[in-house]
Design a protein around this motif. Structure first.
Motif, PDB file in Angstrom:
ATOM      1  N   PRO A   1     -10.562   6.835  -1.941  1.00 19.24           N
ATOM      2  CA  PRO A   1      -9.776   5.254  -1.571  1.00 19.24           C
ATOM      3  C   PRO A   1      -8.058   5.656  -1.580  1.00 19.24           C
ATOM      4  CG  PRO A   1     -11.746   3.840  -2.512  1.00 19.24           C
ATOM      5  CD  PRO A   1     -11.538   5.793  -3.148  1.00 19.24           C
ATOM      6  N   LEU A   2      -7.339   5.344  -1.014  1.00 19.53           N
ATOM      7  CA  LEU A   2      -5.854   5.430  -1.039  1.00 19.53           C
ATOM      8  C   LEU A   2      -5.775   4.198  -1.320  1.00 19.53           C
ATOM      9  CD1 LEU A   2      -3.168   7.846  -0.538  1.00 19.53           C
ATOM     10  CD2 LEU A   2      -3.033   5.904   1.374  1.00 19.53           C
ATOM     11  N   ASP A   3      -6.267   3.206  -1.085  1.00 22.04           N
ATOM     12  CA  ASP A   3      -6.306   1.747  -1.907  1.00 22.04           C
ATOM     13  C   ASP A   3      -5.905   1.789  -3.391  1.00 22.04           C
ATOM     14  OD1 ASP A   3      -6.303   0.570   0.319  1.00 22.04           O
ATOM     15  OD2 ASP A   3      -8.112   0.416   1.056  1.00 22.04           O
ATOM     16  N   TRP A   4      -6.703   2.724  -4.144  1.00 22.19           N
ATOM     17  CA  TRP A   4      -6.676   3.147  -5.723  1.00 22.19           C
ATOM     18  C   TRP A   4      -5.393   3.467  -6.198  1.00 22.19           C
ATOM     19  CZ3 TRP A   4     -11.781   5.533  -7.095  1.00 22.19           C
ATOM     20  CH2 TRP A   4     -13.523   4.589  -6.496  1.00 22.19           C
TER      21      TRP A   4
ATOM     22  N   MET B   1       0.835  -1.211  -0.217  1.00 16.63           N
ATOM     23  CA  MET B   1       0.607  -0.112  -0.057  1.00 16.63           C
ATOM     24  C   MET B   1       1.178   1.058  -0.411  1.00 16.63           C
ATOM     25  SD  MET B   1      -3.144   0.294   2.324  1.00 16.63           S
ATOM     26  CE  MET B   1      -3.527   2.701   3.103  1.00 16.63           C
ATOM     27  N   ILE B   2       0.409   2.152  -0.721  1.00 14.75           N
ATOM     28  CA  ILE B   2       1.341   3.174  -0.522  1.00 14.75           C
ATOM     29  C   ILE B   2       1.229   4.518   0.605  1.00 14.75           C
ATOM     30  CG2 ILE B   2       0.822   5.748  -2.219  1.00 14.75           C
ATOM     31  CD1 ILE B   2       1.709   3.757  -3.672  1.00 14.75           C
ATOM     32  N   SER B   3       1.965   4.573   1.133  1.00 16.33           N
ATOM     33  CA  SER B   3       2.147   5.637   2.402  1.00 16.33           C
ATOM     34  C   SER B   3       1.439   6.728   1.838  1.00 16.33           C
ATOM     35  CB  SER B   3       3.396   6.792   2.359  1.00 16.33           C
ATOM     36  OG  SER B   3       3.557   6.786   3.923  1.00 16.33           O
ATOM     37  N   ALA B   4       0.371   7.124   3.240  1.00 13.71           N
ATOM     38  CA  ALA B   4      -0.207   9.018   2.416  1.00 13.71           C
ATOM     39  C   ALA B   4       0.881   9.806   2.638  1.00 13.71           C
ATOM     40  CB  ALA B   4      -1.132   9.106   3.609  1.00 13.71           C
ATOM     41  N   ASP B   5       1.918   9.944   2.793  1.00  6.62           N
ATOM     42  CA  ASP B   5       3.385  10.793   2.980  1.00  6.62           C
ATOM     43  C   ASP B   5       3.745  11.166   1.845  1.00  6.62           C
ATOM     44  OD1 ASP B   5       4.637   9.118   3.142  1.00  6.62           O
ATOM     45  OD2 ASP B   5       6.091   9.481   5.227  1.00  6.62           O
ATOM     46  N   GLN B   6       3.815  10.602   0.392  1.00 10.80           N
ATOM     47  CA  GLN B   6       3.816  11.011  -0.519  1.00 10.80           C
ATOM     48  C   GLN B   6       2.893  11.137  -1.315  1.00 10.80           C
ATOM     49  OE1 GLN B   6       4.057   5.898  -1.669  1.00 10.80           O
ATOM     50  NE2 GLN B   6       5.994   6.760  -2.396  1.00 10.80           N
ATOM     51  N   ILE B   7       1.785  11.416  -0.813  1.00  6.25           N
ATOM     52  CA  ILE B   7       1.093  12.578  -1.361  1.00  6.25           C
ATOM     53  C   ILE B   7       0.858  13.940  -0.917  1.00  6.25           C
ATOM     54  CG2 ILE B   7      -1.306  12.340  -2.006  1.00  6.25           C
ATOM     55  CD1 ILE B   7      -1.866   9.318  -1.743  1.00  6.25           C
ATOM     56  N   ARG B   8       0.503  14.911  -2.005  1.00  6.29           N
ATOM     57  CA  ARG B   8       1.405  16.386  -2.027  1.00  6.29           C
ATOM     58  C   ARG B   8       0.173  16.825  -2.650  1.00  6.29           C
ATOM     59  NH1 ARG B   8       4.238  14.954   1.894  1.00  6.29           N
ATOM     60  NH2 ARG B   8       6.153  14.858   1.130  1.00  6.29           N
ATOM     61  N   GLU B   9      -0.751  18.597  -1.180  1.00  6.52           N
ATOM     62  CA  GLU B   9      -1.594  18.982  -2.622  1.00  6.52           C
ATOM     63  C   GLU B   9      -1.493  19.276  -3.986  1.00  6.52           C
ATOM     64  OE1 GLU B   9      -2.451  23.157  -0.224  1.00  6.52           O
ATOM     65  OE2 GLU B   9      -3.299  21.570   1.749  1.00  6.52           O
ATOM     66  N   HIS B  10      -2.015  19.374  -4.132  1.00 10.12           N
ATOM     67  CA  HIS B  10      -1.773  20.537  -5.974  1.00 10.12           C
ATOM     68  C   HIS B  10      -1.198  18.435  -6.908  1.00 10.12           C
ATOM     69  CE1 HIS B  10      -3.498  24.024  -4.444  1.00 10.12           C
ATOM     70  NE2 HIS B  10      -1.990  23.927  -3.498  1.00 10.12           N
ATOM     71  N   MET B  11      -1.213  17.819  -6.575  1.00  9.83           N
ATOM     72  CA  MET B  11      -0.216  16.858  -7.116  1.00  9.83           C
ATOM     73  C   MET B  11      -1.486  16.145  -7.724  1.00  9.83           C
ATOM     74  SD  MET B  11       1.538  13.956  -4.832  1.00  9.83           S
ATOM     75  CE  MET B  11       2.597  13.507  -6.108  1.00  9.83           C
ATOM     76  N   GLU B  12      -1.495  15.822  -9.280  1.00 10.51           N
ATOM     77  CA  GLU B  12      -2.072  16.121 -10.975  1.00 10.51           C
ATOM     78  C   GLU B  12      -2.506  13.855 -10.100  1.00 10.51           C
ATOM     79  OE1 GLU B  12      -2.876  15.120 -15.282  1.00 10.51           O
ATOM     80  OE2 GLU B  12      -0.595  16.052 -15.060  1.00 10.51           O
TER      81      GLU B  12
ATOM     82  N   VAL C   1      -8.215  12.745 -13.551  1.00 10.69           N
ATOM     83  CA  VAL C   1      -8.882  12.630 -12.303  1.00 10.69           C
ATOM     84  C   VAL C   1      -9.368  13.485 -11.737  1.00 10.69           C
ATOM     85  CG1 VAL C   1     -10.190  11.667 -10.611  1.00 10.69           C
ATOM     86  CG2 VAL C   1      -8.826   9.808 -12.449  1.00 10.69           C
ATOM     87  N   GLY C   2      -8.190  14.539 -11.305  1.00 13.54           N
ATOM     88  CA  GLY C   2      -7.989  15.571 -10.497  1.00 13.54           C
ATOM     89  C   GLY C   2      -6.872  16.275 -10.320  1.00 13.54           C
ATOM     90  N   THR C   3      -7.342  16.776  -9.306  1.00 16.22           N
ATOM     91  CA  THR C   3      -6.219  17.225  -8.680  1.00 16.22           C
ATOM     92  C   THR C   3      -6.205  17.913  -7.157  1.00 16.22           C
ATOM     93  OG1 THR C   3      -6.478  19.001 -10.181  1.00 16.22           O
ATOM     94  CG2 THR C   3      -4.924  19.383  -8.180  1.00 16.22           C
ATOM     95  N   VAL C   4      -5.075  17.103  -6.378  1.00 13.96           N
ATOM     96  CA  VAL C   4      -5.724  16.803  -5.115  1.00 13.96           C
ATOM     97  C   VAL C   4      -5.657  17.979  -4.140  1.00 13.96           C
ATOM     98  CG1 VAL C   4      -3.991  16.116  -2.691  1.00 13.96           C
ATOM     99  CG2 VAL C   4      -3.390  14.956  -5.017  1.00 13.96           C
ATOM    100  N   ASP C   5      -6.769  17.694  -2.876  1.00 17.16           N
ATOM    101  CA  ASP C   5      -6.794  19.442  -2.161  1.00 17.16           C
ATOM    102  C   ASP C   5      -5.820  18.733  -0.923  1.00 17.16           C
ATOM    103  OD1 ASP C   5      -7.472  21.054  -0.685  1.00 17.16           O
ATOM    104  OD2 ASP C   5      -9.779  20.718  -1.281  1.00 17.16           O
ATOM    105  N   HIS C   6      -6.220  18.141  -0.559  1.00 18.62           N
ATOM    106  CA  HIS C   6      -5.772  17.247   0.462  1.00 18.62           C
ATOM    107  C   HIS C   6      -5.887  15.449   0.990  1.00 18.62           C
ATOM    108  CE1 HIS C   6      -9.409  18.781   3.007  1.00 18.62           C
ATOM    109  NE2 HIS C   6      -9.144  17.310   3.235  1.00 18.62           N
ATOM    110  N   LEU C   7      -5.505  14.901   2.116  1.00 16.40           N
ATOM    111  CA  LEU C   7      -5.569  13.852   2.721  1.00 16.40           C
ATOM    112  C   LEU C   7      -7.092  13.468   3.735  1.00 16.40           C
ATOM    113  CD1 LEU C   7      -2.808  11.988   2.509  1.00 16.40           C
ATOM    114  CD2 LEU C   7      -4.202  11.501   1.125  1.00 16.40           C
ATOM    115  N   GLU C   8      -8.223  13.567   3.416  1.00 16.51           N
ATOM    116  CA  GLU C   8      -8.862  13.804   4.593  1.00 16.51           C
ATOM    117  C   GLU C   8      -8.452  11.686   5.549  1.00 16.51           C
ATOM    118  OE1 GLU C   8     -12.140  14.336   4.618  1.00 16.51           O
ATOM    119  OE2 GLU C   8     -10.970  16.033   3.885  1.00 16.51           O
ATOM    120  N   GLY C   9      -8.089  11.646   6.826  1.00 16.73           N
ATOM    121  CA  GLY C   9      -7.821  10.785   7.486  1.00 16.73           C
ATOM    122  C   GLY C   9      -6.867  10.461   7.107  1.00 16.73           C
ATOM    123  N   SER C  10      -6.458   9.015   7.077  1.00 21.05           N
ATOM    124  CA  SER C  10      -5.126   8.634   6.566  1.00 21.05           C
ATOM    125  C   SER C  10      -5.610   7.394   5.248  1.00 21.05           C
ATOM    126  CB  SER C  10      -4.918   7.764   7.722  1.00 21.05           C
ATOM    127  OG  SER C  10      -5.834   6.669   8.537  1.00 21.05           O
ATOM    128  N   SER C  11      -6.953   7.853   4.873  1.00 21.33           N
ATOM    129  CA  SER C  11      -7.544   6.297   3.531  1.00 21.33           C
ATOM    130  C   SER C  11      -7.401   6.435   2.858  1.00 21.33           C
ATOM    131  CB  SER C  11      -8.305   5.613   4.332  1.00 21.33           C
ATOM    132  OG  SER C  11      -9.264   5.739   5.133  1.00 21.33           O
TER     133      SER C  11
END
Length: 77
Positions: free
Chosen positions: A49-52, A1-12, A21-31
């Motif tokens: 979901p982060l699982d995707w 599974m991907i670690s949530a800390d790899q994902i940043r705001e404004h990533m495509e 599909v969109g642009t990251v606003d932020h993480l909602e919780g850890s999943s």
């Protein structure tokens, strides 16, 4: 599974088929990833979901096609 800390705001976020599909606003919780509403076809936030997530480089790459994502994401008002 991907670690949530790899994902940043404004990533495509890109679907399996390479479609935007969109642009990251932020993480909602850890999943879940919340997508920006300004980059949305209906002007609403969407949660996926982060699982995707297949992998992260300069973009967030999903394991689902754009059609599957649009059918299965959670729409927020």
């Amino acid at each position: 599974m991907i670690s949530a800390d790899q994902i940043r705001e404004h990533m495509e976020v890109r679907a399996l088929d390479g479609a935007h599909v969109g642009t990251v606003d932020h993480l909602e919780g850890s999943s879940r990833i919340k997508l920006t509403k300004t980059d949305s076809p209906d002007g609403k936030h969407h949660l996926i979901p982060l699982d995707w997530v297949d992998h992260v480089d300069e973009h967030v790459h999903l394991t689902k096609s754009a059609d599957d994502v649009a059918r299965q994401w959670t729409v927020l008002n």
